[in-house]
Design a protein around this motif. Structure first.
Motif, PDB file in Angstrom:
ATOM      1  N   GLY A   1       4.537 -25.118 -40.129  1.00 56.27           N
ATOM      2  CA  GLY A   1       5.546 -24.208 -39.598  1.00 56.27           C
ATOM      3  C   GLY A   1       6.805 -24.879 -39.111  1.00 56.27           C
ATOM      4  O   GLY A   1       7.812 -24.212 -38.882  1.00 56.27           O
ATOM      5  N   ALA A   2       6.785 -26.215 -38.983  1.00 51.46           N
ATOM      6  CA  ALA A   2       7.997 -26.907 -38.514  1.00 51.46           C
ATOM      7  C   ALA A   2       9.175 -26.605 -39.435  1.00 51.46           C
ATOM      8  O   ALA A   2      10.277 -26.308 -38.988  1.00 51.46           O
ATOM      9  CB  ALA A   2       7.750 -28.408 -38.462  1.00 51.46           C
ATOM     10  N   GLY A   3       8.901 -26.675 -40.735  1.00 47.90           N
ATOM     11  CA  GLY A   3       9.979 -26.493 -41.705  1.00 47.90           C
ATOM     12  C   GLY A   3      10.547 -25.078 -41.682  1.00 47.90           C
ATOM     13  O   GLY A   3      11.749 -24.882 -41.870  1.00 47.90           O
ATOM     14  N   ASP A   4       9.701 -24.104 -41.444  1.00 46.64           N
ATOM     15  CA  ASP A   4      10.151 -22.707 -41.426  1.00 46.64           C
ATOM     16  C   ASP A   4      10.993 -22.432 -40.174  1.00 46.64           C
ATOM     17  O   ASP A   4      12.022 -21.754 -40.238  1.00 46.64           O
ATOM     18  CB  ASP A   4       8.939 -21.768 -41.474  1.00 46.64           C
ATOM     19  N   ALA A   5      10.555 -22.978 -39.044  1.00 43.45           N
ATOM     20  CA  ALA A   5      11.313 -22.820 -37.801  1.00 43.45           C
ATOM     21  C   ALA A   5      12.650 -23.560 -37.914  1.00 43.45           C
ATOM     22  O   ALA A   5      13.702 -23.056 -37.498  1.00 43.45           O
ATOM     23  CB  ALA A   5      10.492 -23.353 -36.624  1.00 43.45           C
ATOM     24  N   PHE A   6      12.607 -24.748 -38.504  1.00 47.22           N
ATOM     25  CA  PHE A   6      13.815 -25.547 -38.755  1.00 47.22           C
ATOM     26  C   PHE A   6      14.820 -24.725 -39.568  1.00 47.22           C
ATOM     27  O   PHE A   6      16.014 -24.672 -39.251  1.00 47.22           O
ATOM     28  CB  PHE A   6      13.391 -26.811 -39.516  1.00 47.22           C
ATOM     29  N   ALA A   7      14.325 -24.056 -40.617  1.00 49.33           N
ATOM     30  CA  ALA A   7      15.208 -23.265 -41.493  1.00 49.33           C
ATOM     31  C   ALA A   7      15.900 -22.151 -40.713  1.00 49.33           C
ATOM     32  O   ALA A   7      17.077 -21.848 -40.950  1.00 49.33           O
ATOM     33  CB  ALA A   7      14.398 -22.680 -42.649  1.00 49.33           C
TER      34      ALA A   7
ATOM     35  N   SER B   1       0.755 -16.110 -38.911  1.00 49.90           N
ATOM     36  CA  SER B   1       1.335 -17.151 -39.758  1.00 49.90           C
ATOM     37  C   SER B   1       1.929 -16.554 -41.031  1.00 49.90           C
ATOM     38  O   SER B   1       2.066 -15.341 -41.163  1.00 49.90           O
ATOM     39  CB  SER B   1       0.265 -18.196 -40.089  1.00 49.90           C
ATOM     40  N   GLY B   2       2.233 -17.443 -41.965  1.00 53.30           N
ATOM     41  CA  GLY B   2       2.924 -17.088 -43.210  1.00 53.30           C
ATOM     42  C   GLY B   2       4.328 -17.660 -43.105  1.00 53.30           C
ATOM     43  O   GLY B   2       5.056 -17.337 -42.160  1.00 53.30           O
ATOM     44  N   ALA B   3       4.719 -18.509 -44.073  1.00 46.66           N
ATOM     45  CA  ALA B   3       6.004 -19.209 -43.971  1.00 46.66           C
ATOM     46  C   ALA B   3       7.181 -18.268 -43.656  1.00 46.66           C
ATOM     47  O   ALA B   3       7.951 -18.533 -42.727  1.00 46.66           O
ATOM     48  CB  ALA B   3       6.259 -20.016 -45.237  1.00 46.66           C
ATOM     49  N   PRO B   4       7.337 -17.136 -44.385  1.00 53.01           N
ATOM     50  CA  PRO B   4       8.496 -16.289 -44.079  1.00 53.01           C
ATOM     51  C   PRO B   4       8.387 -15.616 -42.710  1.00 53.01           C
ATOM     52  O   PRO B   4       9.407 -15.330 -42.067  1.00 53.01           O
ATOM     53  CB  PRO B   4       8.487 -15.244 -45.202  1.00 53.01           C
ATOM     54  N   ALA B   5       7.164 -15.397 -42.250  1.00 49.37           N
ATOM     55  CA  ALA B   5       6.968 -14.781 -40.936  1.00 49.37           C
ATOM     56  C   ALA B   5       7.298 -15.774 -39.820  1.00 49.37           C
ATOM     57  O   ALA B   5       7.850 -15.401 -38.777  1.00 49.37           O
ATOM     58  CB  ALA B   5       5.535 -14.280 -40.804  1.00 49.37           C
ATOM     59  N   ILE B   6       6.958 -17.048 -40.036  1.00 46.73           N
ATOM     60  CA  ILE B   6       7.299 -18.087 -39.056  1.00 46.73           C
ATOM     61  C   ILE B   6       8.821 -18.182 -38.937  1.00 46.73           C
ATOM     62  O   ILE B   6       9.391 -18.254 -37.845  1.00 46.73           O
ATOM     63  CB  ILE B   6       6.682 -19.450 -39.465  1.00 46.73           C
ATOM     64  N   PHE B   7       9.480 -18.150 -40.101  1.00 47.86           N
ATOM     65  CA  PHE B   7      10.948 -18.150 -40.115  1.00 47.86           C
ATOM     66  C   PHE B   7      11.478 -16.963 -39.311  1.00 47.86           C
ATOM     67  O   PHE B   7      12.394 -17.110 -38.489  1.00 47.86           O
ATOM     68  CB  PHE B   7      11.457 -18.088 -41.560  1.00 47.86           C
ATOM     69  N   ALA B   8      10.907 -15.774 -39.546  1.00 50.35           N
ATOM     70  CA  ALA B   8      11.399 -14.562 -38.871  1.00 50.35           C
ATOM     71  C   ALA B   8      11.204 -14.658 -37.363  1.00 50.35           C
ATOM     72  O   ALA B   8      12.101 -14.313 -36.583  1.00 50.35           O
ATOM     73  CB  ALA B   8      10.686 -13.329 -39.424  1.00 50.35           C
ATOM     74  N   SER B   9      10.047 -15.146 -36.941  1.00 48.77           N
ATOM     75  CA  SER B   9       9.782 -15.310 -35.511  1.00 48.77           C
ATOM     76  C   SER B   9      10.819 -16.246 -34.888  1.00 48.77           C
ATOM     77  O   SER B   9      11.397 -15.952 -33.832  1.00 48.77           O
ATOM     78  CB  SER B   9       8.372 -15.873 -35.312  1.00 48.77           C
TER      79      SER B   9
ATOM     80  N   ALA C   1       8.222 -27.031 -32.544  1.00 47.71           N
ATOM     81  CA  ALA C   1       7.232 -26.206 -33.255  1.00 47.71           C
ATOM     82  C   ALA C   1       5.913 -26.953 -33.481  1.00 47.71           C
ATOM     83  O   ALA C   1       4.856 -26.323 -33.528  1.00 47.71           O
ATOM     84  CB  ALA C   1       7.803 -25.729 -34.593  1.00 47.71           C
ATOM     85  N   VAL C   2       5.956 -28.279 -33.629  1.00 43.73           N
ATOM     86  CA  VAL C   2       4.713 -29.014 -33.944  1.00 43.73           C
ATOM     87  C   VAL C   2       3.859 -29.314 -32.710  1.00 43.73           C
ATOM     88  O   VAL C   2       2.736 -29.796 -32.835  1.00 43.73           O
ATOM     89  CB  VAL C   2       4.982 -30.358 -34.691  1.00 43.73           C
ATOM     90  N   THR C   3       4.383 -29.008 -31.521  1.00 40.39           N
ATOM     91  CA  THR C   3       3.707 -29.477 -30.310  1.00 40.39           C
ATOM     92  C   THR C   3       2.540 -28.600 -29.873  1.00 40.39           C
ATOM     93  O   THR C   3       1.840 -28.940 -28.921  1.00 40.39           O
ATOM     94  CB  THR C   3       4.711 -29.585 -29.132  1.00 40.39           C
ATOM     95  N   LYS C   4       2.355 -27.437 -30.509  1.00 39.09           N
ATOM     96  CA  LYS C   4       1.245 -26.543 -30.115  1.00 39.09           C
ATOM     97  C   LYS C   4       0.395 -26.165 -31.311  1.00 39.09           C
ATOM     98  O   LYS C   4       0.899 -26.060 -32.439  1.00 39.09           O
ATOM     99  CB  LYS C   4       1.810 -25.277 -29.467  1.00 39.09           C
ATOM    100  N   LEU C   5      -0.874 -25.902 -31.052  1.00 40.06           N
ATOM    101  CA  LEU C   5      -1.785 -25.447 -32.099  1.00 40.06           C
ATOM    102  C   LEU C   5      -1.438 -23.993 -32.461  1.00 40.06           C
ATOM    103  O   LEU C   5      -1.302 -23.153 -31.567  1.00 40.06           O
ATOM    104  CB  LEU C   5      -3.227 -25.545 -31.591  1.00 40.06           C
ATOM    105  N   GLY C   6      -1.317 -23.721 -33.764  1.00 39.94           N
ATOM    106  CA  GLY C   6      -0.875 -22.403 -34.221  1.00 39.94           C
ATOM    107  C   GLY C   6       0.561 -22.545 -34.707  1.00 39.94           C
ATOM    108  O   GLY C   6       1.405 -23.076 -33.979  1.00 39.94           O
ATOM    109  N   PRO C   7       0.832 -22.094 -35.954  1.00 41.32           N
ATOM    110  CA  PRO C   7       2.136 -22.370 -36.569  1.00 41.32           C
ATOM    111  C   PRO C   7       3.329 -21.732 -35.870  1.00 41.32           C
ATOM    112  O   PRO C   7       4.446 -22.208 -36.014  1.00 41.32           O
ATOM    113  CB  PRO C   7       1.987 -21.827 -37.985  1.00 41.32           C
ATOM    114  N   MET C   8       3.122 -20.659 -35.104  1.00 40.20           N
ATOM    115  CA  MET C   8       4.264 -20.042 -34.406  1.00 40.20           C
ATOM    116  C   MET C   8       4.278 -20.372 -32.920  1.00 40.20           C
ATOM    117  O   MET C   8       5.211 -19.998 -32.219  1.00 40.20           O
ATOM    118  CB  MET C   8       4.210 -18.512 -34.541  1.00 40.20           C
ATOM    119  N   GLU C   9       3.234 -21.017 -32.430  1.00 40.39           N
ATOM    120  CA  GLU C   9       3.057 -21.086 -30.969  1.00 40.39           C
ATOM    121  C   GLU C   9       4.083 -21.985 -30.275  1.00 40.39           C
ATOM    122  O   GLU C   9       4.401 -21.784 -29.113  1.00 40.39           O
ATOM    123  CB  GLU C   9       1.626 -21.496 -30.616  1.00 40.39           C
ATOM    124  N   GLY C  10       4.574 -22.990 -30.991  1.00 40.90           N
ATOM    125  CA  GLY C  10       5.535 -23.900 -30.351  1.00 40.90           C
ATOM    126  C   GLY C  10       6.995 -23.501 -30.541  1.00 40.90           C
ATOM    127  O   GLY C  10       7.886 -24.195 -30.045  1.00 40.90           O
TER     128      GLY C  10
END
Ligand code: ATP
Ligand code: MG
Length: 313
Positions: free
Chosen positions: A256-262, A38-46, A289-298
Motif C-alpha cells: 500500500g505504500a505505493g498507492d498512498a504515495f500516488a 484493501s485493494g490498490a485503488p481503494a488504498i489510493f482513494a483512502s 503507510a508502511v509503519t502499521k499492519l494493514g495496507p491502509m492503517e498507516g
C-alpha cells in the motif's frame, strides 16, 4: 454527491487477511490477523481523501461483513461511495498475504469470482468534475471487463480535462495469460502520470532510468515518478529530473505504500506544490503507510503528512 468528485479511483475492493509474523508460509497452518480493508485503488482513494482531496471510489463489494468493513473505512475517510455497488450475487474479495523476511510477499487471491471481479457500469456524468483519474495495473489484470471499464474511465476523465495517473502495480500472480503490453498499452496511451517501481519501469519499456522515462514521454506521458522503497523516489518530466531520499522506516507492512504515495502526487499536482515539495510529501505519505499492519492503517491525514515532510527538510 450531485456533481462528481475531483479525484476518482476505480477497481477492486477487498479485505486482506495476513500473517502477523514473517516467514509463515500460506501452505501450512498458522494464525492470521485482519480483515483489513484493501485493494490498490481503494488504498489510493483512502489516502487521497485523508489528504483532503474530494474523492470518489467506483467498485463492488458483497452484501456481507467484509463489504461493510470496507464501506465503513472509506466512508469514515470521506470517500464518496455513491458508486460502490453492493453485489448480492458475489462475496467481497479477499486476499491472504504472508511476508518473507526478505520483504517479498506471498498472496492467495479470491478476487476474479468475487464482487471485486465485477466491473460496475460507469455513469458518464460522475466524471464531469474529474481532475484526476487513478488506474492501477492490478485492476487491468482483474479481467477483460475491468480492463475496458478502466479504459472507458480514462477516456471520460480526459474528456472532462482530467489528469490520468497509472500505477502499473504488476503482480505476477495476477497477470492472467496477458502480456504487460496487452494489459497496459491502452492506458499508457492516455496516461499523463506513470508511477512505477524500477522493475515495473523496465517491464513497461525494456529500459531503465531517464531512458525509460523518455520512452514513456514518447507515448505522451508527461510525468514519471519512480518509487524506490526506503530509498525514496525520482521524478522525471520533460524539464526536470529530481531524486528525493526518504527517511528509511522499519516496514511493519509494505503493502500500500505505493498507492498512498500516488495519492500524494495527485495532491501535489492538483494543489500546485513544487516538485521538491511534492516528492517530500509523497515520500512521507509512503513511509508512514508502511509503519502499521494493514495496507491502509498507516495512511496519514494531511496535517501529519505535511509535518513529517517538513521534519525531513
Ligand atoms: P506497493 O506496490 O506495495 O504499494 P510500491 O512498490 O508501489 O509498493 P514502494 O516503492 O514500496 O512502492 O513505496 C512507495 C514510496 O513510499 C517510496 O517511493 C518511498 O517514498 C516510500 N517508502 C516505502 N517504503 C519505505 C520505507 N521503508 N522507508 C521510507 N520510505 C518508504
Ligand atoms: Mg506498487
Amino acid at each position: 454527491m450531485q456533481a462528481g468528485p475531483e479525484v476518482i479511483a476505480l477497481g477492486e475492493a477487498l479485505v486482506e487477511i495476513m500473517r502477523p509474523e514473517r516467514d509463515s508460509p500460506l501452505d501450512a497452518a498458522g494464525s492470521f490477523e485482519g480483515p483489513f480493508p484493501s485493494g490498490a485503488p481503494a488504498i489510493f482513494a483512502s489516502a487521497a481523501a485523508r489528504l483532503g482531496l474530494q474523492t470518489g471510489f467506483i467498485g463492488a463489494v458483497g452484501d456481507d461483513a467484509f463489504g461493510r468493513l470496507f464501506n465503513t473505512r472509506l466512508n469514515g475517510d470521506g470517500v464518496d461511495l455513491t458508486h460502490l455497488h453492493v453485489d448480492t450475487e458475489h462475496a467481497t474479495g479477499v486476499a491472504f498475504v504472508a511476508y518473507r523476511h526478505d520483504g517479498s510477499r506471498e498472496f492467495v487471491y479470491h478476487l476474479r469470482h468475487s464482487a471485486a471481479g465485477q466491473a460496475p457500469p460507469l455513469l458518464p456524468s460522475y466524471f464531469a468534475n474529474a481532475r484526476w483519474i487513478h488506474i492501477t495495473g492490478s485492476t487491468l489484470a482483474s479481467g477483460p471487463a475491468w480492463q475496458s471499464t478502466c479504459e472507458q474511465a480514462a477516456r471520460l476523465g480526459k474528456a472532462a480535462g482530467s489528469y490520468v495517473s497509472f500505477d502499473p502495480n504488476i503482480r505476477p500472480e495476477l497477470l492472467r495469460a496477458a502480456s504487460v503490453t496487452e494489459l497496459c498499452g491502452g492506458i499508457l496511451s492516455v496516461a499523463d502520470v506513470v508511477l512505477p517501481s524500477g522493475e515495473e519501469l523496465t517491464m513497461l519499456t525494456g529500459r531503465q532510468g531517464a531512458g525509460a522515462a523518455q520512452a514513456l514521454f514518447d507515448k505522451g506521458v508527461r510525468m514519471v515518478v519512480l518509487k524506490q522503497g526506503a530509498e525514496g523516489s525520482t521524478l522525471y518530466t520533460h524539464e526536470d529530473e529530481l531524486h528525493m531520499a526518504s527517511r528509511p522506516r522499519e516496514e511493519r507492512d509494505p503493502t500500500g505504500a505505493g498507492d498512498a504515495f500516488a495519492a500524494a502526487i495527485a495532491y501535489g499536482v492538483l494543489r500546485g506544490l513544487t516538485h521538491h515539495q511534492m516528492l517530500r510529501l509523497a515520500n512521507s505519505v509512503g513511509a508512514l503507510a508502511v509503519t502499521k499492519l494493514g495496507p491502509m492503517e498507516g495512511i496519514p491525514f494531511l496535517a501529519t503528512a505535511l509535518q513529517d515532510a517538513e521534519d525531513d527538510e
